[in-house]
Scaffold this motif. Structure first.
Motif, mmCIF file in Angstrom:
data_model
loop_
_atom_site.group_PDB
_atom_site.id
_atom_site.type_symbol
_atom_site.label_atom_id
_atom_site.label_comp_id
_atom_site.label_asym_id
_atom_site.label_seq_id
_atom_site.Cartn_x
_atom_site.Cartn_y
_atom_site.Cartn_z
ATOM 1 N N SER A 95 0.829 -1.204 0.000
ATOM 2 C CA SER A 95 0.000 0.000 0.000
ATOM 3 C C SER A 95 0.864 1.254 0.000
ATOM 4 O O SER A 95 2.036 1.223 0.390
ATOM 5 C CB SER A 95 -0.916 0.008 1.232
ATOM 6 N N GLU A 142 1.985 9.049 -3.693
ATOM 7 C CA GLU A 142 0.891 8.591 -4.546
ATOM 8 C C GLU A 142 1.000 9.191 -5.948
ATOM 9 O O GLU A 142 0.798 8.498 -6.950
ATOM 10 C CB GLU A 142 -0.458 8.940 -3.929
ATOM 11 N N SER A 150 -0.963 -1.561 -10.357
ATOM 12 C CA SER A 150 -1.739 -1.307 -9.142
ATOM 13 C C SER A 150 -2.989 -2.166 -9.130
ATOM 14 O O SER A 150 -3.453 -2.642 -10.166
ATOM 15 C CB SER A 150 -2.124 0.175 -9.049
ATOM 16 N N ARG A 151 -3.470 -2.357 -7.926
ATOM 17 C CA ARG A 151 -4.706 -3.121 -7.729
ATOM 18 C C ARG A 151 -5.471 -2.459 -6.596
ATOM 19 O O ARG A 151 -4.885 -2.123 -5.560
ATOM 20 C CB ARG A 151 -4.354 -4.575 -7.381
ATOM 21 N N ARG A 152 -6.742 -2.277 -6.798
ATOM 22 C CA ARG A 152 -7.591 -1.660 -5.774
ATOM 23 C C ARG A 152 -8.042 -2.696 -4.757
ATOM 24 O O ARG A 152 -7.963 -3.879 -4.985
ATOM 25 C CB ARG A 152 -8.828 -1.033 -6.414
ATOM 26 N N GLY A 153 -8.523 -2.180 -3.643
ATOM 27 C CA GLY A 153 -9.119 -3.047 -2.649
ATOM 28 C C GLY A 153 -8.233 -3.285 -1.448
ATOM 29 O O GLY A 153 -7.096 -2.831 -1.368
ATOM 30 N N GLY A 169 -5.001 -4.774 -2.126
ATOM 31 C CA GLY A 169 -4.369 -4.121 -3.266
ATOM 32 C C GLY A 169 -3.136 -3.328 -2.900
ATOM 33 O O GLY A 169 -2.541 -3.504 -1.843
#
Length: 147
Positions: free
Chosen positions: A25, A41, A55-58, A61
């Motif tokens: 993260s 970021e 990147s991966r959301r959640g 992620g």
């Protein structure tokens, strides 16, 4: 010589390289590297656009390298965040018509070319090796500095 954004991008990528294919993260990277999360970021978004990270959301992620560290040249990282390494500029070419000025300008260009060649060859994997070697050397147990 090296802009802050370039240094911080390299710090973030080294942190990701240390974790292999695990997702990290923004807050974890920022904490580990002592970087401000909002700025980090923005850098990670630039690195994602350059296809250096994915990147991966959640909840599970975050970010990870999109390629192996040995396939990521430092020059590409610096270019991705708009921070190529530049020597300070001297007088404009031919500004005073003196041979000495031409020689010094030529030397400056040769040095810039050498830096660019080195940064194209130097990979994130090599920096990671140096990082791990320094950490071992600086640890309480001492150790041998490699590289």
């Amino acid at each position: 010589m090296l802009r802050r954004s370039g240094l911080q991008a390299l710090q973030a990528l080294l942190e990701l390289a240390r974790h292999g294919q695990q997702w990290s993260s923004v807050s974890a990277i920022a904490t580990a590297q002592e970087l401000p999360a909002p700025m980090l970021e923005q850098l990670l978004l630039q690195l994602r656009r350059a296809e250096l990270v994915e990147s991966r959301r959640g909840r599970q992620g975050g970010y990870r390298l999109s390629r192996a560290p040995e396939a990521i040249p430092v020059a590409e990282v610096l270019d991705a965040v708009g921070a190529p390494l530049q020597l300070s500029e001297g007088p404009a070419e031919g500004s005073d018509g003196r041979a000495e000025t031409q020689v010094l300008q030529s030397m400056g260009q040769r040095l810039q070319n050498a830096i660019e060649r080195e940064l194209k060859q130097l990979t994130l994997q090599e920096l990671l090796f140096d990082l791990e070697s320094w950490k071992e050397y600086l640890s309480n147990e001492g150790g041998l500095m490699l590289g």
